[in-house]
Enzyme design. Sequence first.
Site, PDB file in Angstrom:
ATOM      1  CD  GLU A 227      56.367 -16.942  29.046  1.00  0.00           C
ATOM      2  OE1 GLU A 227      56.828 -17.225  27.734  1.00  0.00           O
ATOM      3  OE2 GLU A 227      55.792 -15.762  29.292  1.00  0.00           O
TER       4      GLU A 227
ATOM      5  N   GLY B 166      49.577 -11.553  36.842  1.00  0.00           N
ATOM      6  CA  GLY B 166      49.056 -12.669  37.550  1.00  0.00           C
ATOM      7  C   GLY B 166      48.835 -13.930  37.037  1.00  0.00           C
ATOM      8  CE  LYS B 167      51.939 -13.665  31.825  1.00  0.00           C
ATOM      9  NZ  LYS B 167      52.364 -12.246  32.344  1.00  0.00           N
ATOM     10  CB  THR B 168      53.385 -17.366  37.342  1.00  0.00           C
ATOM     11  OG1 THR B 168      53.825 -17.378  36.090  1.00  0.00           O
ATOM     12  CG2 THR B 168      53.792 -18.704  37.888  1.00  0.00           C
ATOM     13  CB  THR B 169      49.558 -15.450  40.768  1.00  0.00           C
ATOM     14  OG1 THR B 169      50.845 -14.844  41.270  1.00  0.00           O
ATOM     15  CG2 THR B 169      48.763 -15.741  41.892  1.00  0.00           C
TER      16      THR B 169
ATOM     17  N   GLY C 149      53.606  -9.369  35.518  1.00  0.00           N
ATOM     18  CA  GLY C 149      53.087  -9.210  36.913  1.00  0.00           C
ATOM     19  C   GLY C 149      51.745  -9.034  36.717  1.00  0.00           C
TER      20      GLY C 149
END
Length: 600
Positions: free
Chosen positions: A521, A389-392, A387
């Site tokens: 990932e 914000g890495k993928t965002t 949560g």
Amino acid sequence: MIKSIKNDIYFLKYMFLYSKSYVIGEALVAVIEGLIPLIDIIIPKMLIDSLIAGISFKSIIYYIVIYIILQFLSSFFSAFITEKFINLNGHLYSMHFLLMINRKKIDLDMAQLDDPNVHQKIALAEDLIYKGIGIDMINNFFTAITSIVSIIATAAILVYANVYLLLVILIFACFSAFFNLKMENWELAQRDENIYLTRVLNYYIKIMGEKSCAKEMRLYGFAGWLMKKYHKTLKTLRKRLKKLYNKSLHIRTIGIVLETIKSNGIYLYLAWLAYSKKITVGEFSQYFNASSQFSESILEFATFLMNLNINGKYIDSFRDFMELESEMHKEHNIESKALFDNTTKKQLKLSLSNVNFRYKGSKDFVLNNINYTFEQGKVYLIVGENGAGKTTLIQLLSHLYEPYSGEIKLNNIPINNFNDTDYKSLFSIVFQDFKYFAFTIAENVALDSYEAQDNTLNTKINMALDKAGLKKKVDSLANGIHTNLDKIFYEDGIILSGGENQKLAFARAVFHDSKILILDEPSSALDPIAEDELLKAFQKISEDKIVIYISHRLSSAVLADNILFLKNGKICECGSHKELIQKNGDYASYYHTQAKYYTE
């Protein structure tokens, strides 16, 4: 009404583009079927009058032969056109237009697909196709032509009996059309809520049947709970539909009563004329058949006018969705293309300046004041808690989403100045929810670049599989890279393990040889040896690329040139692994928490 007619014309253009032969075929059949009733009205009258008058049997046979020839030719040509052009294209209609809707979804922004209102628009557009309204509109249009031909022909016959018959039939038809219109409008008013409930039910049905949900369904045994949720929603929809169909029954009952009064009234009137010797028995048959056909044609034409309005409102939902425009994909001229080409000839620098982001409908920011520059030839690791914000962040970098505020630049030029398709071509991304397709391994790697029997391409595919550590597995298969994946369509299809799927995803990214490689990932399903091989592959391909990967497993951290540690949507630390360990901050704590399980 005018708006509805415009919508009908709008969809008619789509239908004409879909199949000209379908539209023209419907027109020809409409004319033929408009003339067929005349054969059944005129010839029997001649036969009956001839039999009563006692003329020669030769003349009677003559009428019968004409009747048979006309019936055969009209029926044959109608059937020929229907089977050859209408049914063929009608059968494929739903697939074609549902594909159009799904193709439109691809053109929309990810933010739009996060919007429940857009999903409602999609469901309403699909409802038009499932109900067959688009194709029914074409049928109704040409049925109206049939009706007009039939109305003119039968009216000309009925005038000789009594002109008031026409007036009576018109009055009854208007009453029927009025009640039908009232019912259709009421049904349309219920549509939005009914479609929403149907969407919920379809979701339950979907997850009950999806393979990806099968394990959880069996292990946690919540199928019964899901069925309860389904039946609760179904009960609400059933209650609404019951009310709808009860109202429909009342309207139909009124229609049946009106039709009974009209038909029997005309029958009695014509019987009285025949009894009074004012018309012949043959004319009685002719006028009665003509009045029935005239009544039916008037009602069909009135229904067409009513459906013109109702269908237009349904088509408005389809049009509303199809005319949605992406807020990010802007048209650019040749200069934009030239700007992109010149920019990407240089060493790439991808920078974020004061970038903030929150998802539509949310008040909370996922990313706050992000400032950073990624440089070509370096490997970056993004770490942080779930949560953070890495993928965002990578979704913003690849322009799947637009920042709420701030700017992303490529070599100091705002990325919105480039054609979106050109900009996205810079990226090869392996998402953690990677999807493979029920195609061959070669097709899954090359995608739209794949061409059968292209040896050069096959060599490139094999090289990508080798770098991803999957070539040994593929070589062991009887059909090699031409092996089909999954067993949805192929009995000899294979199902890859989780780790093999990740390698396939990496092979796809390597094959496309983009200048920016992002992996979300990438080693979560890999064993330590496979992870080590993947990290070595990173080093080999990163010399001329920007490589960004997200991982919770920090064994790869020592290979990254720079590490970004995200916390609460902010870059709270950045630097090399050694620098961050010496700093002894959040990253060091995060690293040592993992490392202790390997050292104890």
